[in-house]
Each structure stands twice: as structure tokens, then as C-alpha cells.
Scaffold this motif. Structure first.
Motif, PDB file in Angstrom:
ATOM      1  N   ILE A   9      -4.300 -37.561 -13.975  1.00 32.80           N
ATOM      2  CA  ILE A   9      -4.878 -36.252 -13.698  1.00 32.80           C
ATOM      3  C   ILE A   9      -5.704 -35.840 -14.902  1.00 32.80           C
ATOM      4  O   ILE A   9      -5.229 -35.906 -16.043  1.00 32.80           O
ATOM      5  CB  ILE A   9      -3.787 -35.205 -13.419  1.00 32.80           C
ATOM      6  N   THR A  10      -6.946 -35.417 -14.676  1.00 29.11           N
ATOM      7  CA  THR A  10      -7.801 -34.925 -15.750  1.00 29.11           C
ATOM      8  C   THR A  10      -8.340 -33.549 -15.355  1.00 29.11           C
ATOM      9  O   THR A  10      -8.700 -33.323 -14.200  1.00 29.11           O
ATOM     10  CB  THR A  10      -8.968 -35.883 -16.026  1.00 29.11           C
ATOM     11  N   VAL A  11      -8.342 -32.665 -16.332  1.00 31.14           N
ATOM     12  CA  VAL A  11      -8.946 -31.334 -16.172  1.00 31.14           C
ATOM     13  C   VAL A  11      -9.861 -31.137 -17.376  1.00 31.14           C
ATOM     14  O   VAL A  11      -9.402 -31.146 -18.522  1.00 31.14           O
ATOM     15  CB  VAL A  11      -7.885 -30.230 -16.102  1.00 31.14           C
ATOM     16  N   ALA A  12     -11.152 -30.968 -17.129  1.00 28.25           N
ATOM     17  CA  ALA A  12     -12.136 -30.882 -18.212  1.00 28.25           C
ATOM     18  C   ALA A  12     -13.027 -29.677 -17.984  1.00 28.25           C
ATOM     19  O   ALA A  12     -13.253 -29.242 -16.849  1.00 28.25           O
ATOM     20  CB  ALA A  12     -12.975 -32.157 -18.288  1.00 28.25           C
ATOM     21  N   GLN A  29       3.091 -38.924 -19.504  1.00 30.70           N
ATOM     22  CA  GLN A  29       2.522 -38.583 -20.802  1.00 30.70           C
ATOM     23  C   GLN A  29       1.340 -37.650 -20.596  1.00 30.70           C
ATOM     24  O   GLN A  29       0.637 -37.732 -19.585  1.00 30.70           O
ATOM     25  CB  GLN A  29       2.058 -39.842 -21.557  1.00 30.70           C
ATOM     26  N   LEU A  30       1.149 -36.750 -21.562  1.00 29.94           N
ATOM     27  CA  LEU A  30       0.040 -35.804 -21.491  1.00 29.94           C
ATOM     28  C   LEU A  30      -0.658 -35.747 -22.837  1.00 29.94           C
ATOM     29  O   LEU A  30      -0.004 -35.735 -23.886  1.00 29.94           O
ATOM     30  CB  LEU A  30       0.538 -34.414 -21.098  1.00 29.94           C
ATOM     31  N   PHE A  71     -13.004 -29.049 -23.475  1.00 32.38           N
ATOM     32  CA  PHE A  71     -11.631 -29.513 -23.670  1.00 32.38           C
ATOM     33  C   PHE A  71     -11.236 -30.408 -22.512  1.00 32.38           C
ATOM     34  O   PHE A  71     -11.701 -30.213 -21.379  1.00 32.38           O
ATOM     35  CB  PHE A  71     -10.688 -28.294 -23.752  1.00 32.38           C
ATOM     36  N   LEU A  72     -10.395 -31.381 -22.807  1.00 33.77           N
ATOM     37  CA  LEU A  72      -9.952 -32.330 -21.787  1.00 33.77           C
ATOM     38  C   LEU A  72      -8.433 -32.446 -21.834  1.00 33.77           C
ATOM     39  O   LEU A  72      -7.857 -32.696 -22.893  1.00 33.77           O
ATOM     40  CB  LEU A  72     -10.580 -33.711 -22.009  1.00 33.77           C
ATOM     41  N   VAL A  73      -7.797 -32.256 -20.695  1.00 27.54           N
ATOM     42  CA  VAL A  73      -6.357 -32.471 -20.532  1.00 27.54           C
ATOM     43  C   VAL A  73      -6.185 -33.665 -19.613  1.00 27.54           C
ATOM     44  O   VAL A  73      -6.685 -33.678 -18.485  1.00 27.54           O
ATOM     45  CB  VAL A  73      -5.659 -31.228 -19.948  1.00 27.54           C
ATOM     46  N   SER A  74      -5.486 -34.684 -20.099  1.00 20.10           N
ATOM     47  CA  SER A  74      -5.293 -35.908 -19.326  1.00 20.10           C
ATOM     48  C   SER A  74      -3.792 -36.201 -19.228  1.00 20.10           C
ATOM     49  O   SER A  74      -3.072 -36.125 -20.232  1.00 20.10           O
ATOM     50  CB  SER A  74      -6.011 -37.091 -19.982  1.00 20.10           C
ATOM     51  N   THR A  75      -3.356 -36.519 -18.023  1.00 16.03           N
ATOM     52  CA  THR A  75      -1.937 -36.744 -17.769  1.00 16.03           C
ATOM     53  C   THR A  75      -1.767 -38.012 -16.951  1.00 16.03           C
ATOM     54  O   THR A  75      -2.481 -38.227 -15.968  1.00 16.03           O
ATOM     55  CB  THR A  75      -1.316 -35.566 -16.995  1.00 16.03           C
ATOM     56  N   ASP A  76      -0.807 -38.839 -17.357  1.00 19.36           N
ATOM     57  CA  ASP A  76      -0.404 -40.018 -16.589  1.00 19.36           C
ATOM     58  C   ASP A  76       1.009 -39.789 -16.072  1.00 19.36           C
ATOM     59  O   ASP A  76       1.950 -39.631 -16.861  1.00 19.36           O
ATOM     60  CB  ASP A  76      -0.444 -41.284 -17.453  1.00 19.36           C
ATOM     61  N   LEU A  77       1.171 -39.776 -14.749  1.00 18.78           N
ATOM     62  CA  LEU A  77       2.471 -39.583 -14.119  1.00 18.78           C
ATOM     63  C   LEU A  77       2.857 -40.850 -13.371  1.00 18.78           C
ATOM     64  O   LEU A  77       2.016 -41.448 -12.683  1.00 18.78           O
ATOM     65  CB  LEU A  77       2.433 -38.398 -13.148  1.00 18.78           C
ATOM     66  N   PRO A  78       4.109 -41.295 -13.497  1.00 16.07           N
ATOM     67  CA  PRO A  78       4.503 -42.533 -12.800  1.00 16.07           C
ATOM     68  C   PRO A  78       4.603 -42.314 -11.297  1.00 16.07           C
ATOM     69  O   PRO A  78       4.954 -41.229 -10.811  1.00 16.07           O
ATOM     70  CB  PRO A  78       5.879 -42.839 -13.412  1.00 16.07           C
ATOM     71  N   LEU A  79       4.300 -43.362 -10.574  1.00 16.26           N
ATOM     72  CA  LEU A  79       4.392 -43.343  -9.111  1.00 16.26           C
ATOM     73  C   LEU A  79       5.413 -44.386  -8.662  1.00 16.26           C
ATOM     74  O   LEU A  79       5.589 -45.410  -9.316  1.00 16.26           O
ATOM     75  CB  LEU A  79       3.036 -43.666  -8.481  1.00 16.26           C
TER      76      LEU A  79
END
Length: 395
Positions: free
Chosen positions: A335-338, A369-370, A380-388
């Protein structure tokens, strides 16, 4: 029992119990003098009184120096045969009491001292008596008395140690339950605080942005101002409903009851983006890969992270646009929010918020992880990796 355990102070018996033990031991020892060496029975001689008094007088010392008490009573028992008294099991009753006390307090010393005491008791008898088969049987019983007393003391000591170990395990289990309860309470407080932050901060930020839009359009576009004010009313009403529901959960006793509405997830993402659009933030979204259902915890985490990231853009960024990206991979969702704005530093009198901390905690709670960083081109960039969950292959 270790030497350290043996040195620990032990509670003294009540005076009446100690008196009863000494009196009973004195009577038993004196009763042994009724049987005379010539095979007859009669009143105990004066020597029997002397032996009974001396051996029983030593017994109070068995609580502090049990080994010395056993040695002293053994010496008195060895003097029975030389003074023409018959060595019987009743006469050695004080020795049995001392042997029991030693076995209860010091198992290792008792294992050596009690058999030695039994051997010394009968060592002087063959020197002054001519033994028959009946005498051998009597002496065997005499030897057995302190040995049986030692075994009883050893059994009592083992039972005390077992009960002590059970009580210690119970205390440790109680402490661990209390620690676990405190840990769960702390985790629940953090979770509730995070939910309140996400709910209230999001709704209040939207209401503030909508009110600013209404203030700017008040003189130019009255109809749009009315629409913005209606949006403010709806947003604040939703904020109050969410706050009331969360506080209601806090006031419940016993097990928490599941809320009436399901937890939000990515299925409600269009509604969320629309609420930001009404507040004046132009949000675009793009997806890559094939979307699929998420576990409830991961679904809620993804929704809350996007919500908080867009709330931060509305509050801090000097830009009116943001981009949300969802990249579906085989084993993770990125997930990215920029945004393209310039984050304004917080006011000097305003403490820093907990938005990034809460997002990192949410991601870590589900194994993700974020990262949050400034972009080289601005914004600004917020990047998140969530397990599936793993995708099952179908044929």
C-alpha cells in the motif's frame, strides 16, 4: 534437603504440644525399666529414673541442634546396660524422637547418624550380658526403633518439601496470571487508544477541512457552502457515533461484545476516498494485480493505514491531491499513499502526534512493515507491506 534449607528457622511447636511430647517420652522411657535383666517385672529402679530424666532433658535441644540431641540421647542409651537396666524399645523412645527430628531437618546427616546411633546402642550389651535368641530379637527391635523413626521423619520432610513446591508453583502461576492479565490490559489500552485516534482524528480532520471549504465559499457560492456545512454536520455526527460506540465498549463489564457493525476494510475504501474528496482533497487510486479477500485483521489494518495517511495529508501537506496505490502480489499487499505537498512543521506549542507510531504498530501487529519518508521530488510517501495468505493452486 540442602544445608541451606536445614539452616532456615522453623516455627516452634506450641508449648502444650512440646510438653505432651516430653511427658509421653518420659513415661515410655521409664516404663522400659519395668522389665528387669533377670526376666522379672517390677517397679522401675532408681537408675531407670536417672536415664529417663537425662535423655528427656536433652530433647528440647532437637529443634536447634538435632544432631547433638541424637548423640546425647544415644550416649544415655549406651549407659543402660552397664547400670544393670534392660535395653528395650521403650527405653530408647527419646532416641527415636531425636532421630525423627534429625531426619526432618537434615536428610544427609540423618542417613549416616541414625544407623550409627542404632549400632552404638547395642554395642555395649554383649559386653555385660550373655545373649540368648530372645535377647537377639529384643536388640533387633531396639535397632529398628530409631531406624523407623528416621524413615518417618524422612517421609514427613519429603511431604513438606512436596507441599512447599506445590505452593511455590501456585504462587508462580498466580504471578504469571497477573502478569499476563496486566500485559493484556496494556495491549487492550493501546489498541483502544489507537482506534480512538484513528476514528476521532480522521473525522475531526475532515470536519475541519469541510468547514474551511465552507468558509471560503461563503460569499462566492452560497449553495456549495450549504453543501459543505451539511457535510460537516454528517461528519461530526459520524464522529460522535463512533466515539459513543467505542466508549460503550469500555464501559462494558465481562467479555467484550462484538460491535453491531462489522469492522471496516478495503471494501469501504471508495466511501472513505469520497469523504476526503468532499473535504477538498483530490484522491486518485490505482491497483495492480488481482485483488482477493483479506483476513479480518489485515483488512482492518490496510483500511486504517490508508485512512490515517490521508488524514495526515489533509492536516499537514500543502497539496490538494494524493495518490493511493494497491499492489497485489502473491504473498503480500503493498500500500502506498503519496502527496506532492510540503509538510508544514508542527506548531511549537503543539506536541507531536501519534499517527505514524500507530500505523507502524498496526502493520507490525499483523506481521507487516511500514516506512514513511519524504520524496526527493517533494511531498511525503507512506509505504506498507502486509502479508497475504498463501494462494492455493486449483486444478
Amino acid at each position: 534437603m540442602t544445608s541451606a534449607d536445614a539452616s532456615l528457622p522453623r516455627p516452634r511447636a506450641p508449648w502444650w504440644r512440646e510438653t505432651a511430647i516430653l511427658a509421653a517420652t518420659f513415661v515410655l522411657c521409664l516404663s522400659g525399666g519395668v522389665a528387669h535383666a533377670d526376666g522379672t517385672f517390677g517397679p522401675p529402679p532408681a537408675a531407670a529414673y536417672v536415664v529417663a530424666v537425662l535423655t528427656c532433658a536433652v530433647l528440647p535441644l532437637r529443634h536447634r541442634v538435632p544432631l547433638a540431641a541424637l548423640a546425647a540421647t544415644t550416649l544415655c542409651g549406651m549407659a543402660v546396660a552397664p547400670v544393670d537396666l534392660l535395653l528395650t524399645p521403650l527405653v530408647v523412645a527419646p532416641i527415636a524422637v531425636a532421630a525423627y527430628a534429625l531426619a526432618v531437618r537434615d536428610e544427609r546427616r540423618a542417613a549416616v547418624a541414625i544407623p550409627l546411633s542404632a549400632a552404638l546402642l547395642v554395642s555395649t550389651t554383649p559386653l555385660v550380658e550373655t545373649l540368648s535368641w530372645q535377647d537377639v530379637t529384643r536388640l533387633g527391635t531396639v535397632i529398628a526403633v530409631p531406624l523407623v523413626a528416621g524413615v518417618l521423619g524422612w517421609s514427613v520432610q519429603n511431604r513438606r518439601a512436596y507441599l512447599g513446591a506445590v505452593e511455590e508453583r501456585a504462587r508462580r502461576a498466580e504471578k504469571s496470571r497477573e502478569s499476563e492479565a496486566r500485559r493484556r490490559v496494556a495491549e487492550e489500552r493501546v489498541r483502544i487508544a489507537r482506534e480512538l485516534h484513528d476514528l476521532v482524528a480522521h473525522q475531526i480532520t475532515l470536519a475541519n477541512a469541510q468547514a474551511m471549504v465552507a468558509a471560503q465559499m461563503f460569499d462566492v457560492r452560497p449553495e456549495q457552502t450549504r453543501t459543505s456545512l451539511e457535510d460537516v454536520i454528517e461528519t461530526t455526527r459520524n464522529a460522535l457515533d463512533d466515539l459513543r460506540a467505542t466508549v460503550g465498549l469500555l464501559r462494558q463489564s465481562g467479555d467484550a461484545v462484538a460491535p453491531a457493525e462489522p469492522a471496516p476494510g478495503l471494501s469501504r475504501l471508495p466511501t472513505l476516498l469520497e469523504s476526503f474528496s468532499r473535504a477538498g482533497l483530490d484522491v486518485s487510486m490505482h491497483q495492480e494485480g488481482t485483488a482477493r479477500p483479506l483476513p479480518p485483521g489485515v483488512d482492518l489494518t490496510a483500511y486504517r493505514i490508508i485512512q490515517e495517511a490521508l488524514t495526515n495529508v489533509t492536516k499537514h501537506a500543502g497539496s490538494g491531491s494524493a495518490r493511493v496505490g494497491l499492489d497485489w502480489n502473491r504473498d503480500r499487499l503493498t500500500i502506498t499513499v503519496a502527496d506532492d505537498g510540503n509538510d508544514a512543521p508542527p506548531a511549537p506549542d503543539r506536541p507531536p502526534g501519534f499517527g505514524l507510531i500507530g500505523m507502524r504498530e498496526r502493520a507490525a501487529a499483523v506481521g507487516g512493515q511500514l516506512s514513511a519518508r519524504r520524496r526527493p521530488e517533494g511531498g511525503f510517501l507512506v509505504s506498507t507491506d502486509l502479508p497475504l495468505p498463501a494462494v492455493r493452486s486449483t486444478r
